[in-house]
Design a protein around this motif. Structure first.
Motif, PDB file in Angstrom:
ATOM      1  N   LEU A 108     -53.797 -18.422  -3.269  1.00 46.19           N
ATOM      2  CA  LEU A 108     -54.851 -18.771  -4.234  1.00 46.19           C
ATOM      3  C   LEU A 108     -55.934 -19.552  -3.508  1.00 46.19           C
ATOM      4  O   LEU A 108     -55.649 -20.524  -2.826  1.00 46.19           O
ATOM      5  CB  LEU A 108     -54.273 -19.597  -5.382  1.00 46.19           C
ATOM      6  N   ARG A 109     -57.197 -19.130  -3.648  1.00 45.95           N
ATOM      7  CA  ARG A 109     -58.290 -19.760  -2.907  1.00 45.95           C
ATOM      8  C   ARG A 109     -59.218 -20.598  -3.765  1.00 45.95           C
ATOM      9  O   ARG A 109     -60.121 -21.251  -3.244  1.00 45.95           O
ATOM     10  CB  ARG A 109     -59.112 -18.686  -2.183  1.00 45.95           C
ATOM     11  N   PHE A 110     -59.014 -20.598  -5.087  1.00 36.68           N
ATOM     12  CA  PHE A 110     -59.918 -21.309  -5.991  1.00 36.68           C
ATOM     13  C   PHE A 110     -59.137 -22.075  -7.052  1.00 36.68           C
ATOM     14  O   PHE A 110     -58.033 -21.693  -7.419  1.00 36.68           O
ATOM     15  CB  PHE A 110     -60.857 -20.329  -6.695  1.00 36.68           C
ATOM     16  N   ILE A 111     -59.764 -23.131  -7.558  1.00 34.49           N
ATOM     17  CA  ILE A 111     -59.256 -23.882  -8.702  1.00 34.49           C
ATOM     18  C   ILE A 111     -60.384 -23.927  -9.732  1.00 34.49           C
ATOM     19  O   ILE A 111     -61.499 -24.355  -9.421  1.00 34.49           O
ATOM     20  CB  ILE A 111     -58.852 -25.320  -8.321  1.00 34.49           C
ATOM     21  N   VAL A 112     -60.095 -23.468 -10.938  1.00 26.42           N
ATOM     22  CA  VAL A 112     -61.079 -23.490 -12.019  1.00 26.42           C
ATOM     23  C   VAL A 112     -60.957 -24.806 -12.778  1.00 26.42           C
ATOM     24  O   VAL A 112     -59.877 -25.159 -13.242  1.00 26.42           O
ATOM     25  CB  VAL A 112     -60.865 -22.306 -12.982  1.00 26.42           C
ATOM     26  N   VAL A 113     -62.079 -25.531 -12.882  1.00 29.87           N
ATOM     27  CA  VAL A 113     -62.140 -26.752 -13.691  1.00 29.87           C
ATOM     28  C   VAL A 113     -63.077 -26.434 -14.859  1.00 29.87           C
ATOM     29  O   VAL A 113     -64.299 -26.460 -14.716  1.00 29.87           O
ATOM     30  CB  VAL A 113     -62.643 -27.963 -12.871  1.00 29.87           C
ATOM     31  N   ALA A 114     -62.467 -26.087 -16.004  1.00 24.97           N
ATOM     32  CA  ALA A 114     -63.239 -25.658 -17.169  1.00 24.97           C
ATOM     33  C   ALA A 114     -63.863 -26.819 -17.932  1.00 24.97           C
ATOM     34  O   ALA A 114     -64.856 -26.639 -18.629  1.00 24.97           O
ATOM     35  CB  ALA A 114     -62.357 -24.833 -18.102  1.00 24.97           C
ATOM     36  N   ASP A 115     -63.290 -28.015 -17.795  1.00 29.14           N
ATOM     37  CA  ASP A 115     -63.833 -29.208 -18.448  1.00 29.14           C
ATOM     38  C   ASP A 115     -63.231 -30.436 -17.774  1.00 29.14           C
ATOM     39  O   ASP A 115     -62.118 -30.851 -18.109  1.00 29.14           O
ATOM     40  CB  ASP A 115     -63.526 -29.206 -19.938  1.00 29.14           C
ATOM     41  N   ALA A 116     -63.963 -31.014 -16.843  1.00 30.78           N
ATOM     42  CA  ALA A 116     -63.451 -32.149 -16.075  1.00 30.78           C
ATOM     43  C   ALA A 116     -63.125 -33.354 -16.954  1.00 30.78           C
ATOM     44  O   ALA A 116     -62.248 -34.147 -16.612  1.00 30.78           O
ATOM     45  CB  ALA A 116     -64.460 -32.546 -14.995  1.00 30.78           C
ATOM     46  N   SER A 117     -63.789 -33.480 -18.096  1.00 27.66           N
ATOM     47  CA  SER A 117     -63.524 -34.632 -18.967  1.00 27.66           C
ATOM     48  C   SER A 117     -62.110 -34.600 -19.549  1.00 27.66           C
ATOM     49  O   SER A 117     -61.640 -35.605 -20.067  1.00 27.66           O
ATOM     50  CB  SER A 117     -64.559 -34.700 -20.088  1.00 27.66           C
ATOM     51  N   GLN A 118     -61.421 -33.483 -19.442  1.00 30.60           N
ATOM     52  CA  GLN A 118     -60.044 -33.363 -19.920  1.00 30.60           C
ATOM     53  C   GLN A 118     -59.042 -34.052 -18.989  1.00 30.60           C
ATOM     54  O   GLN A 118     -57.885 -34.242 -19.358  1.00 30.60           O
ATOM     55  CB  GLN A 118     -59.658 -31.888 -20.040  1.00 30.60           C
ATOM     56  N   TYR A 119     -59.485 -34.397 -17.777  1.00 24.66           N
ATOM     57  CA  TYR A 119     -58.610 -34.980 -16.765  1.00 24.66           C
ATOM     58  C   TYR A 119     -59.000 -36.432 -16.501  1.00 24.66           C
ATOM     59  O   TYR A 119     -60.170 -36.787 -16.594  1.00 24.66           O
ATOM     60  CB  TYR A 119     -58.716 -34.199 -15.450  1.00 24.66           C
ATOM     61  N   PRO A 120     -58.038 -37.260 -16.101  1.00 23.32           N
ATOM     62  CA  PRO A 120     -58.390 -38.645 -15.740  1.00 23.32           C
ATOM     63  C   PRO A 120     -59.373 -38.669 -14.564  1.00 23.32           C
ATOM     64  O   PRO A 120     -59.288 -37.831 -13.670  1.00 23.32           O
ATOM     65  CB  PRO A 120     -57.045 -39.266 -15.327  1.00 23.32           C
ATOM     66  N   PRO A 121     -60.305 -39.621 -14.544  1.00 28.53           N
ATOM     67  CA  PRO A 121     -61.300 -39.685 -13.459  1.00 28.53           C
ATOM     68  C   PRO A 121     -60.687 -39.838 -12.067  1.00 28.53           C
ATOM     69  O   PRO A 121     -61.300 -39.459 -11.086  1.00 28.53           O
ATOM     70  CB  PRO A 121     -62.143 -40.915 -13.807  1.00 28.53           C
ATOM     71  N   THR A 122     -59.477 -40.361 -11.999  1.00 22.41           N
ATOM     72  CA  THR A 122     -58.830 -40.576 -10.700  1.00 22.41           C
ATOM     73  C   THR A 122     -58.010 -39.376 -10.229  1.00 22.41           C
ATOM     74  O   THR A 122     -57.504 -39.396  -9.106  1.00 22.41           O
ATOM     75  CB  THR A 122     -57.899 -41.802 -10.774  1.00 22.41           C
ATOM     76  N   LEU A 123     -57.884 -38.346 -11.049  1.00 24.32           N
ATOM     77  CA  LEU A 123     -57.108 -37.172 -10.654  1.00 24.32           C
ATOM     78  C   LEU A 123     -57.767 -36.480  -9.468  1.00 24.32           C
ATOM     79  O   LEU A 123     -58.993 -36.387  -9.384  1.00 24.32           O
ATOM     80  CB  LEU A 123     -56.964 -36.203 -11.821  1.00 24.32           C
ATOM     81  N   TRP A 124     -56.959 -35.969  -8.555  1.00 29.39           N
ATOM     82  CA  TRP A 124     -57.447 -35.390  -7.301  1.00 29.39           C
ATOM     83  C   TRP A 124     -58.492 -34.303  -7.505  1.00 29.39           C
ATOM     84  O   TRP A 124     -59.407 -34.177  -6.709  1.00 29.39           O
ATOM     85  CB  TRP A 124     -56.272 -34.863  -6.467  1.00 29.39           C
ATOM     86  N   LEU A 125     -58.406 -33.514  -8.572  1.00 25.39           N
ATOM     87  CA  LEU A 125     -59.394 -32.429  -8.730  1.00 25.39           C
ATOM     88  C   LEU A 125     -60.752 -32.923  -9.201  1.00 25.39           C
ATOM     89  O   LEU A 125     -61.720 -32.183  -9.210  1.00 25.39           O
ATOM     90  CB  LEU A 125     -58.862 -31.307  -9.611  1.00 25.39           C
ATOM     91  N   ARG A 126     -60.848 -34.209  -9.530  1.00 25.28           N
ATOM     92  CA  ARG A 126     -62.147 -34.801  -9.879  1.00 25.28           C
ATOM     93  C   ARG A 126     -62.711 -35.632  -8.740  1.00 25.28           C
ATOM     94  O   ARG A 126     -63.818 -36.154  -8.852  1.00 25.28           O
ATOM     95  CB  ARG A 126     -62.012 -35.668 -11.134  1.00 25.28           C
ATOM     96  N   GLN A 127     -61.975 -35.733  -7.659  1.00 20.91           N
ATOM     97  CA  GLN A 127     -62.388 -36.525  -6.496  1.00 20.91           C
ATOM     98  C   GLN A 127     -62.691 -35.601  -5.317  1.00 20.91           C
ATOM     99  O   GLN A 127     -62.060 -34.561  -5.179  1.00 20.91           O
ATOM    100  CB  GLN A 127     -61.263 -37.492  -6.093  1.00 20.91           C
ATOM    101  N   PRO A 128     -63.632 -35.978  -4.450  1.00 18.75           N
ATOM    102  CA  PRO A 128     -63.887 -35.163  -3.255  1.00 18.75           C
ATOM    103  C   PRO A 128     -62.631 -35.079  -2.383  1.00 18.75           C
ATOM    104  O   PRO A 128     -61.924 -36.068  -2.205  1.00 18.75           O
ATOM    105  CB  PRO A 128     -65.001 -35.917  -2.530  1.00 18.75           C
ATOM    106  N   ARG A 129     -62.364 -33.901  -1.873  1.00 21.24           N
ATOM    107  CA  ARG A 129     -61.230 -33.669  -0.985  1.00 21.24           C
ATOM    108  C   ARG A 129     -61.722 -32.865   0.211  1.00 21.24           C
ATOM    109  O   ARG A 129     -62.535 -31.952   0.056  1.00 21.24           O
ATOM    110  CB  ARG A 129     -60.112 -32.887  -1.689  1.00 21.24           C
TER     111      ARG A 129
END
Length: 133
Positions: A93-114
């Motif tokens: 899998l080469r992609f991660i879909v973030v359909a609504d970032a507000s659904q996740y905590p601000p500290t979750l890895w998919l909302r932070q630069p990696r």
């Protein structure tokens, strides 16, 4: 008896003229065209379910339907980043879909630069993460 049957029949007929329920994940709207353009048909993607089991909104199902035949998998947001990264490598899998970032905590890895992900924005709250490393 016939009067009761008529009332029940009339009540059921009114259900036919009610507006249809929106399909699951109907809030995705124009994001779907963006995702189709950005994710090649041969590449797989991951959707991180924001809530616990039983709280799904139908977004994952809608993505799977709309983005077919692209390979798909999903995980819960409570799963750790290392295991998700391993899953993505194993499944190709080469992609991660973030359909609504507000659904996740601000500290979750998919909302932070990696360093292993590149963010491709649709808008501030909806984006695609592409594996780069």
């Amino acid at each position: 008896m016939i009067g009761a049957w008529a009332v029940v029949s009339l009540a059921r007929l009114t259900r036919l003229v009610e507006p249809a329920e929106p399909p699951p994940g109907s809030e995705l709207g124009p994001l779907l065209d963006f995702l189709r353009a950005e994710i090649p048909l041969a590449d797989g993607y991951l959707f991180v379910l924001p809530g616990e089991f039983g709280t799904d909104t139908g977004v994952g199902k809608r993505l799977r339907y709309e983005l077919y035949p692209r390979p798909y998998d999903d995980v819960r947001a409570s799963q750790d980043e290392a295991s998700i990264r391993q899953l993505m490598a194993n499944e190709g899998l080469r992609f991660i879909v973030v359909a609504d970032a507000s659904q996740y905590p601000p500290t979750l890895w998919l909302r932070q630069p990696r360093d292993w992900l590149r963010r491709i924005d649709f808008d501030a709250q909806r984006y695609l993460l592409q594996v780069v490393a």
